[in-house]
Design an enzyme around this catalytic site. Structure first.
Site, PDB file in Angstrom:
ATOM      1  N   LYS A   1     -13.821  16.474  11.821  1.00  0.00           N
ATOM      2  CA  LYS A   1     -14.721  16.270  12.880  1.00  0.00           C
ATOM      3  C   LYS A   1     -14.672  17.567  13.686  1.00  0.00           C
ATOM      4  CE  LYS A   1     -12.791  11.898  11.980  1.00  0.00           C
ATOM      5  NZ  LYS A   1     -11.698  11.818  11.132  1.00  0.00           N
TER       6      LYS A   1
ATOM      7  N   TRP B   1     -19.546  15.649  11.061  1.00  0.00           N
ATOM      8  CA  TRP B   1     -18.562  15.366  10.000  1.00  0.00           C
ATOM      9  C   TRP B   1     -18.446  16.199   8.759  1.00  0.00           C
ATOM     10  CZ3 TRP B   1     -18.944   9.219   9.200  1.00  0.00           C
ATOM     11  CH2 TRP B   1     -18.403   8.648  10.352  1.00  0.00           C
TER      12      TRP B   1
ATOM     13  N   THR C   1       0.923  -1.248  -0.106  1.00  0.00           N
ATOM     14  CA  THR C   1       0.088  -0.205  -0.005  1.00  0.00           C
ATOM     15  C   THR C   1       0.904   1.227   0.095  1.00  0.00           C
ATOM     16  OG1 THR C   1      -0.144   0.069   2.491  1.00  0.00           O
ATOM     17  CG2 THR C   1      -1.814  -1.196   1.310  1.00  0.00           C
TER      18      THR C   1
ATOM     19  N   GLU D   1      -5.770  -3.180  -2.315  1.00  0.00           N
ATOM     20  CA  GLU D   1      -6.401  -4.583  -1.590  1.00  0.00           C
ATOM     21  C   GLU D   1      -7.116  -5.104  -2.329  1.00  0.00           C
ATOM     22  OE1 GLU D   1      -4.951  -1.969   1.974  1.00  0.00           O
ATOM     23  OE2 GLU D   1      -5.858  -1.669   0.192  1.00  0.00           O
TER      24      GLU D   1
END
Length: 544
Positions: A442, A447, A181, A327
């Site tokens: 946040k 959000w 990754t 992934e």
């Protein structure tokens, strides 16, 4: 009662053999570092990949051994994509844009035994040579006139290998390729792709709702082959007989556009920052590049701004958006407009095209959100409004990381992978990424989507690039800060940009601070490096 079909293994040797027998005269175009062009074909590629597999076998390659590559996008790298796994090994594409010490650490973590490297990248290798212990280093002549001593010459190995190679026994679930990754969410983690996953993913890439590839296409992967296997395109194009145009290290907008026009490209892929730069070049020189056909621009990595999609359309470059991860091999979702949407207002069509599409066949997605005092995950409704973390499963989705037991929490008890991406999904399966979970701002218990703010900001006529991050705030926990790069010769004030955003966002969602930069930091794969901005402005002094 069982079916009466053959139990035929899904392995890469079948794709390699198909390319040589069915598409021997289809071109593979490679550009060298000096921008000269080399042309070969699948017929020649087939023989060279087999000879490389034979050479590795002679060198003592064992089943499952990792062979690292440090190479640009060119035909030699494509030969490794098949030569290594067809010899029973696992090709590990090293990200050459990482820091040398990080490259060394990843190579050691992967257990790489051999290294295949372009001659022009040997200076980079020298920076971490003492930190690794490759048994063999094979140098590919690519841009230098001389071969340094002490290394194996790739061309010599192929010349000595012969044409009598026989494939070893390969199970379709054996490892074939390995990527780590990009590290944007923490330390890099290794994913090993099986032959079966790569074959099935290649079929997926041929679907019209994904890449829509066929032997009629000329494909330009601007995405590097060390980034999620160039999104699976080397395997898919070889299987389907698509003509490949491999750009080498020169992926500046002028070079990319030159290849697109000169080689009559029909499909190109890259992250949004590539196409932002391409658009800038086109708008500055609208008469310089003319496309004689419509080009499908496959865009992923991060969400492309809606305004980018709209403005590229004017040049006959049509963005096809997808979402995925290392992934997921990497395609997870893709799509576009469905037949019943053809008569919608143009603005609504753009809103749909800016979404990430729907799950690819055999890929399943659900959205979850922690609820209650124990934080137990609950699936959110598919109403296009409720947001939750994407959990995904499917035949080309990773079931674990390589030798990383401490990451087992990334998978749920019932086997779904927790992606860390927050999204909404509507009743037709369209996914819209809201943000990375860690990138959501946040603020006061609410959000704020940094992605939505960025995409809207990049619709302002003076803004070239924008990146929004959450910065610690003494009262609200976090507040959004917008880092902005203006177009050449353009000007804008924070108040002007705030008013522009206020047309779309509530007051509490607007950035409290704007900073103007010459450039936004990028990761090794071209994404905005938000962690660098958060560190740079961590001690921001908010107005009281």
């Amino acid at each position: 009662m069982r079916g009466t079909m053959m139990d035929f293994p899904l392995t890469l040797p079948t794709i390699l053999e198909r390319s040589g027998k069915i598409f021997p005269r289809v071109e593979i175009v490679s550009r060298r570092p000096d921008k000269s062009i080399n042309r070969t074909c699948y017929g020649e590629f087939h023989g060279r990949a087999r000879r490389f597999a034979a050479a590795l076998t002679k060198l003592g390659l064992r089943p499952g051994d990792r062979v690292a590559s440090m190479m640009w996008n060119h035909a030699g790298h494509l030969e490794a994509f098949f030569g290594v796994p067809c010899a029973g090994g696992i090709l590990h594409t090293l990200n050459l844009r990482l820091h040398p010490h990080e490259i060394a650490g990843i190579a050691k973590q992967a257990g790489d035994r051999f290294l295949l490297i372009d001659d022009v990248l040997l200076p980079l290798y020298e920076k971490f040579r003492e930190d690794v212990s490759f048994e063999r280093v094979i140098v590919v002549p690519y841009g230098c006139n001389t071969m340094p001593e002490g290394f194996l010459n790739y061309e010599d190995l192929l010349a000595q290998a012969g044409d009598d190679f026989r494939y070893p026994p390969i199970d379709e679930n054996d490892g074939a390729a390995m990527c780590f990754t990009s590290g944007t969410t923490g330390h890099s983690k290794g994913v090993i792709y099986s032959h079966r996953a790569l074959v099935l993913h290649s079929f997926c890439c041929g679907l019209n709702e994904v890449f829509g590839l066929s032997h009629m296409d000329t494909v330009l992967p601007v995405a590097p082959m060390f980034h999620a296997n160039a999104w699976g395109l080397p395997f898919a194009c070889t299987m389907l007989g698509a003509r490949l145009v491999l750009p080498g290290p020169n992926v500046d907008p002028e070079s990319v556009l030159g290849l697109m026009v000169g080689e009559h490209v029909t499909v190109a892929c890259g992250v949004p920052t590539v196409w932002i730069a391409v658009l800038d070049a086109l708008e500055k020189n609208p008469a310089r590049w003319k496309f004689d056909n419509s080009i499908r621009v496959v865009c992923g990595g991060t969400a492309p701004p809606l305004e980018l999609i709209r403005r590229l359309d004017r040049f006959n470059l049509h963005i096809k958006h997808l979402w995925g991860m290392t992934e997921t091999t990497p395609v997870g979702t893709s799509g576009g407009l469905r037949p019943h949407m053809r008569d919608l207002p143009e603005e609504k069509k753009y809103e749909i095209r800016a979404k990430q599409g729907w799950p690819a066949p055999f890929v399943e997605i659900r959205l979850t959100r922690p609820e209650g005092p124990e934080g137990k995950s609950t699936e959110v409704p598919c109403d296009g409004i409720s947001s939750g973390e994407i959990e995904i499963r499917g035949p080309w989705v990773a079931a674990s990381y390589h030798e990383s037991p401490d990451q087992a929490h990334r998978w749920t008890e019932d086997g779904w992978f927790r992606t860390g991406d927050v999204a909404t999904m509507d009743d037709e399966g369209y996914v819209k990424i809201v943000d990375r979970a860690k990138d959501l701002v946040k603020s006061g218990g609410e959000w704020i989507s940094s992605v939505d703010l960025e995409n809207t900001l990049m619709g302002h006529p003076a803004v070239k690039e924008a990146c929004v991050v959450g910065i610690p705030h003494p009262k609200w926990q976090e507040r959004p800060l917008a880092a902005v790069v203006l177009k050449d010769g353009a000007s804008a004030t924070p108040q002007e940009l705030r008013c522009f955003l206020a047309e779309t966002f509530a007051k509490w969602q607007l950035p409290d601070a704007f900073v103007f930069l010459d450039a936004i930091p990028r990761t090794s794969v071209g994404k905005f490096k938000k962690i660098a901005l958060r560190e740079q402005f961590a001690n921001w002094k908010w107005d009281s």
